[in-house]
Write a protein that holds these residues in place. Structure first.
Motif, short mmCIF file in Angstrom:
data_model
loop_
_atom_site.label_atom_id
_atom_site.label_comp_id
_atom_site.label_asym_id
_atom_site.label_seq_id
_atom_site.Cartn_x
_atom_site.Cartn_y
_atom_site.Cartn_z
N HIS A 168 0.88 -1.26 0.05
CA HIS A 168 0.07 -0.13 -0.06
C HIS A 168 0.68 1.16 0.05
O HIS A 168 0.29 2.37 -0.39
N ASP A 264 -7.64 -3.20 3.89
CA ASP A 264 -7.51 -4.75 4.03
C ASP A 264 -8.39 -5.22 5.21
O ASP A 264 -8.17 -6.25 5.64
N HIS A 318 -8.09 -5.07 -2.62
CA HIS A 318 -7.40 -5.60 -3.45
C HIS A 318 -8.47 -6.61 -4.42
O HIS A 318 -8.04 -7.39 -5.01
#
Ligand SMILES: [Zn+2]
Length: 334
Positions: A168, A264, A318
């Protein structure tokens, strides 16, 4: 008439191979079933107070966003990416930056993989280089994509990493003039941590840190918030758990559309739908979360928010399928 050539295997050996293959397939299926049996959907408690109220926003004309894909993982079975996922579906998580263009400034939420990622990544051991392998494909680092379209890199005045894991913040060195926003908890964790999750070469050289304090009111049941531009269009929300100081971004566009970027908390949108954590097997092999219970609470919270406000588009950092539905640079959505 053609004659079938004789098999190179005597019949008995051929049958033996067939049985072995069938046996291995059955064993594999049994193994998959056993692993999946360890995964459960997360219990859903009462709705967080304040979740029902959407925050006010006055997004200015000209506010828009886009995404810049920088690379893609080699991937894994969906059942490993999300508990209760399918074994026969191969998922390939993406590494992406989100660019927000606001009349008061341009902001990157995450950077994806930057120009120096190969050198940064080289400190990992062989096992981690395999597990976290990435492929550039046709994708370029964010800085290169911007320059190709004539966007000055100095125009990016702020970078807000959802968290400081390597995939990231790899692009931070490509934007030396940008202010990098992070919570004290995130800086503290990253400062003491090491590969493979945190790579110091990515953030030790940052010149302009900006301490992110959640000084605003509760939003959507999250305890507090920070309003980046003062008009409610870009709200940062605390999503700690995966890392100590993970941050989410609620974006409200002039069109009335809203997006919640969730870093995430989960790797795939299915994690919020079920709701479910990453597979227990993967969580056993790799220490994935700073505070697993807090991360699971965030999963359930966002699940409940999606039920209450289905018009908000939730974007896990993602998820390659969600990415397909978003604008891709240089296309912007306002
Ligand atoms: Zn990540």
């Amino acid at each position: 008439m053609t004659k079938t050539p004789p098999s190179p295997w005597p019949k008995r050996i051929g049958k033996g191979i067939g049985k072995t293959v069938l046996g291995l397939a059955l064993l594999l299926a049994l193994g998959c079933a056993l692993i999946s049996a360890g995964d459960h959907t997360l219990p859903i408690g009462p709705e967080p107070a304040g979740l029902a109220t959407l925050p006010a926003a006055q997004p200015p004309q000209g506010l828009a966003f886009t995404t810049l894909q920088t690379s893609q993982s080699k991937g894994a079975a969906e059942a490993l990416i999300v508990g209760g996922g399918r074994w026969w579906v191969h998922r390939r998580p993406v590494q992406v930056a989100v660019l927000v263009r606001h009349p008061k400034g341009q902001l990157l939420f995450d950077t994806g993989l930057g120009r120096q990622v190969d050198a940064q990544f080289a400190v990992n051991n062989l096992f981690h280089r395999q597990v976290f392998a990435y492929e550039r494909g046709d994708h370029l680092p964010v800085a290169d994509q911007l320059q190709r379209q004539g966007w000055p890199l100095k125009g990016i005045s702020m970078i807000v990493p959802s968290h400081m894991h390597w995939d990231h913040v790899s692009g931070l060195p490509d934007f030396p003039d940008a202010e990098v926003w992070a919570t004290p908890a995130e800086r503290e964790e990253a400062g003491h941590a090491h590969a493979p999750a945190f790579l110091h070469s990515q953030f030790d050289g940052v010149k302009h840190w900006r301490e992110l304090r959640f000084d605003g009111p509760p939003v959507l049941g999250f305890a507090h918030s920070h309003d980046v531009f003062g008009d409610g269009s870009v709200l940062l929300l605390p999503l700690g758990g995966h890392t100590a100081g993970q941050v989410g971004m609620l974006l409200s566009l002039p069109s009335g559309q809203r997006y919640l970027f969730t870093g995430d908390v989960t790797w795939a949108i299915e994690g919020f739908h079920k709701p479910a954590d990453r597979s227990w097997l993967l969580r056993r092999i790799l220490p994935l979360d700073h505070d697993p219970a807090a991360n699971q609470a965030a999963i359930v919270h966002i699940h409940q928010m999606m039920q209450r406000h289905p018009q908000i588009t939730v974007v896990p950092a993602h998820d390659e399928n969600v990415l397909k539905t978003l604008p891709h640079f240089p296309e912007l959505r306002g």
